[in-house]
Design an enzyme around this catalytic site. Structure first.
Site, PDB file in Angstrom:
ATOM      1  N   GLY A  45     -16.533 -39.600  -2.652  1.00 24.26           N
ATOM      2  CA  GLY A  45     -16.783 -40.401  -3.857  1.00 24.26           C
ATOM      3  C   GLY A  45     -18.135 -40.155  -4.496  1.00 24.26           C
TER       4      GLY A  45
ATOM      5  N   ASP B 281     -12.038 -44.512  -8.035  1.00 29.83           N
ATOM      6  CA  ASP B 281     -12.916 -44.974  -6.949  1.00 29.83           C
ATOM      7  C   ASP B 281     -14.127 -45.734  -7.455  1.00 29.83           C
ATOM      8  OD1 ASP B 281     -12.517 -42.315  -4.479  1.00 29.83           O
ATOM      9  OD2 ASP B 281     -11.514 -44.237  -4.756  1.00 29.83           O
TER      10      ASP B 281
ATOM     11  N   GLY C 223     -14.450 -35.699  -0.902  1.00 29.82           N
ATOM     12  CA  GLY C 223     -13.684 -36.869  -0.444  1.00 29.82           C
ATOM     13  C   GLY C 223     -14.599 -38.036  -0.133  1.00 29.82           C
TER      14      GLY C 223
ATOM     15  N   THR D  95     -19.589 -42.880  -7.112  1.00 28.87           N
ATOM     16  CA  THR D  95     -20.699 -43.768  -6.737  1.00 28.87           C
ATOM     17  C   THR D  95     -21.880 -43.605  -7.690  1.00 28.87           C
ATOM     18  OG1 THR D  95     -21.960 -44.656  -4.870  1.00 28.87           O
ATOM     19  CG2 THR D  95     -21.849 -42.253  -5.031  1.00 28.87           C
TER      20      THR D  95
ATOM     21  N   LYS E 176     -18.818 -43.059  -0.030  1.00 37.83           N
ATOM     22  CA  LYS E 176     -17.781 -43.925   0.542  1.00 37.83           C
ATOM     23  C   LYS E 176     -16.973 -43.132   1.573  1.00 37.83           C
ATOM     24  CE  LYS E 176     -14.034 -41.976  -1.598  1.00 37.83           C
ATOM     25  NZ  LYS E 176     -12.879 -41.310  -0.900  1.00 37.83           N
TER      26      LYS E 176
ATOM     27  N   VAL F  87     -20.434 -32.355  -2.969  1.00 39.03           N
ATOM     28  CA  VAL F  87     -19.587 -32.507  -4.151  1.00 39.03           C
ATOM     29  C   VAL F  87     -18.122 -32.173  -3.821  1.00 39.03           C
ATOM     30  CG1 VAL F  87     -19.160 -31.583  -6.483  1.00 39.03           C
ATOM     31  CG2 VAL F  87     -21.503 -31.996  -5.706  1.00 39.03           C
TER      32      VAL F  87
HETATM   33  C1  SUD Z   1      -8.098 -39.847  -3.119  1.00 36.94           C
HETATM   34  C2  SUD Z   1      -9.249 -40.785  -3.192  1.00 36.94           C
HETATM   35  C3  SUD Z   1      -9.103 -41.956  -2.263  1.00 36.94           C
HETATM   36  O1  SUD Z   1     -10.335 -42.671  -2.240  1.00 36.94           O
HETATM   37  O2  SUD Z   1     -10.457 -40.172  -2.785  1.00 36.94           O
HETATM   38  P1  SUD Z   1     -11.204 -38.862  -3.241  1.00 36.94           P
HETATM   39  O3  SUD Z   1     -10.568 -37.750  -2.485  1.00 36.94           O
HETATM   40  O4  SUD Z   1     -11.064 -38.729  -4.717  1.00 36.94           O
HETATM   41  O5  SUD Z   1     -12.624 -39.101  -2.801  1.00 36.94           O
HETATM   42  C4  SUD Z   1      -9.439 -41.379  -4.585  1.00 36.94           C
HETATM   43  O6  SUD Z   1      -8.852 -42.626  -4.668  1.00 36.94           O
HETATM   44  C5  SUD Z   1      -8.849 -40.612  -5.652  1.00 36.94           C
HETATM   45  O7  SUD Z   1      -9.483 -41.170  -6.732  1.00 36.94           O
HETATM   46  P2  SUD Z   1      -9.551 -40.388  -8.040  1.00 36.94           P
HETATM   47  O8  SUD Z   1     -10.038 -38.997  -7.788  1.00 36.94           O
HETATM   48  O9  SUD Z   1     -10.312 -41.222  -8.970  1.00 36.94           O
HETATM   49  O10 SUD Z   1      -8.001 -40.362  -8.394  1.00 36.94           O
HETATM   50  P3  SUD Z   1      -7.480 -40.469  -9.845  1.00 36.94           P
HETATM   51  O11 SUD Z   1      -8.608 -40.656 -10.804  1.00 36.94           O
HETATM   52  O12 SUD Z   1      -6.348 -41.423  -9.817  1.00 36.94           O
HETATM   53  O13 SUD Z   1      -6.882 -38.987 -10.020  1.00 36.94           O
HETATM   54  C6  SUD Z   1      -7.783 -37.899  -9.777  1.00 36.94           C
HETATM   55  C7  SUD Z   1      -7.184 -36.741 -10.515  1.00 36.94           C
HETATM   56  O14 SUD Z   1      -5.890 -36.450  -9.976  1.00 36.94           O
HETATM   57  C8  SUD Z   1      -4.934 -36.464 -11.020  1.00 36.94           C
HETATM   58  N1  SUD Z   1      -3.686 -37.030 -10.512  1.00 36.94           N
HETATM   59  C9  SUD Z   1      -3.667 -38.328 -10.034  1.00 36.94           C
HETATM   60  C10 SUD Z   1      -2.477 -38.845  -9.557  1.00 36.94           C
HETATM   61  C11 SUD Z   1      -1.317 -38.010  -9.560  1.00 36.94           C
HETATM   62  N2  SUD Z   1      -0.139 -38.484  -9.100  1.00 36.94           N
HETATM   63  N3  SUD Z   1      -1.381 -36.733 -10.033  1.00 36.94           N
HETATM   64  C12 SUD Z   1      -2.572 -36.236 -10.507  1.00 36.94           C
HETATM   65  O15 SUD Z   1      -2.653 -35.079 -10.957  1.00 36.94           O
HETATM   66  C13 SUD Z   1      -5.534 -37.337 -12.112  1.00 36.94           C
HETATM   67  O16 SUD Z   1      -5.072 -36.931 -13.378  1.00 36.94           O
HETATM   68  C14 SUD Z   1      -7.016 -37.064 -11.987  1.00 36.94           C
HETATM   69  O17 SUD Z   1      -7.362 -35.893 -12.720  1.00 36.94           O
HETATM   70  N1  ADP Z   2     -22.232 -37.192 -10.647  1.00 40.80           N
HETATM   71  C1  ADP Z   2     -21.314 -36.421 -10.050  1.00 40.80           C
HETATM   72  N2  ADP Z   2     -21.381 -36.196  -8.716  1.00 40.80           N
HETATM   73  C2  ADP Z   2     -20.433 -35.428  -8.099  1.00 40.80           C
HETATM   74  N3  ADP Z   2     -19.383 -34.843  -8.724  1.00 40.80           N
HETATM   75  C3  ADP Z   2     -19.293 -35.047 -10.048  1.00 40.80           C
HETATM   76  C4  ADP Z   2     -20.232 -35.844 -10.759  1.00 40.80           C
HETATM   77  N4  ADP Z   2     -19.842 -35.873 -12.050  1.00 40.80           N
HETATM   78  C5  ADP Z   2     -18.723 -35.138 -12.130  1.00 40.80           C
HETATM   79  N5  ADP Z   2     -18.385 -34.614 -10.958  1.00 40.80           N
HETATM   80  C6  ADP Z   2     -17.206 -33.778 -10.695  1.00 40.80           C
HETATM   81  O1  ADP Z   2     -16.226 -34.651 -10.123  1.00 40.80           O
HETATM   82  C7  ADP Z   2     -15.397 -33.947  -9.190  1.00 40.80           C
HETATM   83  C8  ADP Z   2     -15.246 -34.854  -8.010  1.00 40.80           C
HETATM   84  O2  ADP Z   2     -16.480 -34.896  -7.347  1.00 40.80           O
HETATM   85  P1  ADP Z   2     -16.762 -36.003  -6.211  1.00 40.80           P
HETATM   86  O3  ADP Z   2     -16.677 -37.359  -6.797  1.00 40.80           O
HETATM   87  O4  ADP Z   2     -18.004 -35.596  -5.500  1.00 40.80           O
HETATM   88  O5  ADP Z   2     -15.505 -35.736  -5.251  1.00 40.80           O
HETATM   89  P2  ADP Z   2     -14.547 -36.711  -4.452  1.00 40.80           P
HETATM   90  O6  ADP Z   2     -13.829 -37.493  -5.514  1.00 40.80           O
HETATM   91  O7  ADP Z   2     -13.705 -35.771  -3.687  1.00 40.80           O
HETATM   92  O8  ADP Z   2     -15.385 -37.533  -3.582  1.00 40.80           O
HETATM   93  C9  ADP Z   2     -16.098 -32.634  -8.898  1.00 40.80           C
HETATM   94  O9  ADP Z   2     -15.303 -31.584  -9.428  1.00 40.80           O
HETATM   95  C10 ADP Z   2     -17.433 -32.695  -9.656  1.00 40.80           C
HETATM   96  O10 ADP Z   2     -17.711 -31.467 -10.292  1.00 40.80           O
END
Ligand code: SUD
Ligand code: ADP
Length: 290
Positions: A101, A137, A99, A105, A10, A96
Site C-alpha cells: 500500500g 486501500d 502489496g 498510504t 499496510k 513500490v
Molecule cells: C489487493 C489489495 C488488497 O489490499 O492490495 P495491494 O496488492 O493493492 O496492495 C488492494 O485492495 C487492491 O487495492 P487497489 O489496488 O486499490 O485495487 P483497485 O483500486 O480496486 O484495483 C486496482 C487496479 O486493478 C484493476 N482491477 C480491479 C478489479 C478487477 N476485478 N479487475 C481489475 O482490473 C482496477 O481497474 C485498478 O486499475
Molecule cells: N506515492 C506513490 N508511492 C508508490 N507507488 C505509487 C505512488 N503513486 C503512484 N504509484 C504507483 O502505484 C502503483 C502501486 O504502487 P503501490 O501502492 O506501492 O503498490 P501496492 O498497491 O502493491 O502496495 C505503482 O505502479 C506505482 O508506480
C-alpha cells in the site's frame, strides 16, 4: 506552512475476496494492520506557484498526476475549494508495487495533513470517502490502524490493538501487476481464509490464534505465476516464523514472530536468500504522526 509526516505501510493479515460484483469490482473482506516501515512526506503550501508539485527520491515513482499523493491533494483542494500551490516531497522507504500500500498510504497522509493545515475539520470517515476515489486501500490508510476492511475497501471497522508481535518482510525481486491478479479473481477458484477465526484471535489478544489464522485468497493466483512466493513462505517457517503469507496482491511475503529475538533470527537467515528484507512491528495504534 510545512508539515513532515509518516505514511506507514499496510499488511493484509487476512484477505478474502468473497465475490465479484456484476460491475467487475471485487467485494473485499480483509484484516489489515499498519507497520513501522513508512514513507516520510514533507508537505508544504506555497504562493510561488499554483500547482501541485511532487518530488521523490525514487526513480520508480511518477511525479505527475499519476502519483497517488498528487491525486489525493487535487481531490482535497478541489472539494474544499482551496487555491494554493503545494509541494510534496516523498522519501520512499516502502517498496513500490509490493502489496504494502505504498501509494495508498502516501495519498492518505496527504489527506490527513491537508485537513490539519487548512483546519477543514473533516472526520477520518469523510477523508476516507475522498480517498476511496484514489484507490481502494486509501480509506484504510487514512485510519492506519488494525481494522476489518470490507465493501470495495471503503468500509473500515477499527479493531482492537494487536498483541505484541514482530513481522519479517521479504520483497522478492519480481514485479506483480495488481490489475492482472485482480482480473483473475472472477475466473479462478480461490480459497477463503478463516477471517472470523482471525478476528476472534485479535479480539482475545491471542497471538497463537492470530498466527494460525492468517490467510490470503490472492496468494494462489500470484504464486501460480511467481513460485518464489511459495518458496519464501516455506523459508520463513523453516527459519522460525509462526506463520507466513503474501500481503495484498504481492509480491511481498511476511512472517509473523512472537519475539524480537526470533524475528532477528528469521531476518538474518532470510537475508542471505532475499536481498530486500525488513523487520518491523505493528504501528502503535494511534494515528501516524512524525
Ligand atoms: C489487493 C489489495 C488488497 O489490499 O492490495 P495491494 O496488492 O493493492 O496492495 C488492494 O485492495 C487492491 O487495492 P487497489 O489496488 O486499490 O485495487 P483497485 O483500486 O480496486 O484495483 C486496482 C487496479 O486493478 C484493476 N482491477 C480491479 C478489479 C478487477 N476485478 N479487475 C481489475 O482490473 C482496477 O481497474 C485498478 O486499475
Ligand atoms: N506515492 C506513490 N508511492 C508508490 N507507488 C505509487 C505512488 N503513486 C503512484 N504509484 C504507483 O502505484 C502503483 C502501486 O504502487 P503501490 O501502492 O506501492 O503498490 P501496492 O498497491 O502493491 O502496495 C505503482 O505502479 C506505482 O508506480
Amino acid at each position: 506552512m510545512k508539515r513532515i509526516v509518516r505514511a506507514p505501510a499496510k499488511l493484509n493479515l487476512g484477505l478474502d475476496a468473497p465475490f465479484v460484483h456484476p460491475d467487475g469490482s471485487i467485494e473485499w473482506r480483509m484484516v489489515m494492520t499498519s507497520i513501522g516501515l513508512s514513507d516520510h512526506l514533507q508537505i508544504e503550501t506555497t504562493n510561488r506557484h499554483s500547482k501541485i508539485r511532487i518530488f521523490s527520491d525514487s526513480s520508480f515513482l511518477p511525479n505527475d498526476k499519476r502519483n497517488l499523493a498528487y491525486q489525493a491533494a487535487h481531490l482535497f483542494l478541489t472539494k474544499m475549494n482551496i487555491q494554493t500551490g503545494l509541494e510534496i516531497s516523498i522519501k520512499k522507504n516502502i517498496p513500490v508495487a509490493a502489496g504494502l500500500g505504498g501509494g495508498s498510504t502516501d495519498a492518505a497522509a496527504v489527506l490527513r495533513t491537508l485537513n490539519e493545515i487548512f483546519e477543514t475539520g473533516l472526520s477520518f470517515d469523510e477523508l476516507a470517502q475522498i480517498g476511496a476515489q484514489v484507490d481502494s486501500d486509501v480509506p484504510y490508510c487514512v485510519f492506519s490502524r488494525t481494522a476489518l476492511v470490507s465493501g470495495r475497501g471503503e468500509i473500515v471497522t477499527p479493531l482492537k490493538k494487536l498483541p505484541k508481535m514482530w513481522f519479517v518482510l521479504a520483497k522478492p525481486n519480481i514485479s506483480v501487476s495488481t490489475p492482472r491478479i485482480l482480473k483473475q479473481v472472477a475466473t479462478t477458484p480461490v480459497s477463503h481464509p478463516p477471517i472470523d477465526e482471525l478476528l476472534a484471535g485479535i479480539e482475545d489478544s491471542d497471538y497463537d490464534r492470530i498466527a494460525a489464522n492468517i490467510g490470503n485468497s490472492l496468494e494462489c493466483i500470484t504464486s501460480a505465476s511467481h513460485p518464489q512466493i511459495d518458496t519464501l513462505k516455506s523459508r520463513l517457517i523453516e527459519y522460525g516464523a509462526d506463520g507466513s503469507q503474501m500481503s495484498g496482491s504481492g509480491p511481498t511475503v511476511f512472517g509473523i514472530c512472537r519475539t524480537e529475538s526470533r524475528a532477528h533470527r528469521v531476518y538474518n537467515s532470510l537475508s542471505g536468500f532475499c536481498h530486500e528484507t525488513y523487520i518491523t512491528q505493528p504501528e502503535c495504534d494511534t494515528h501516524p504522526a512524525f
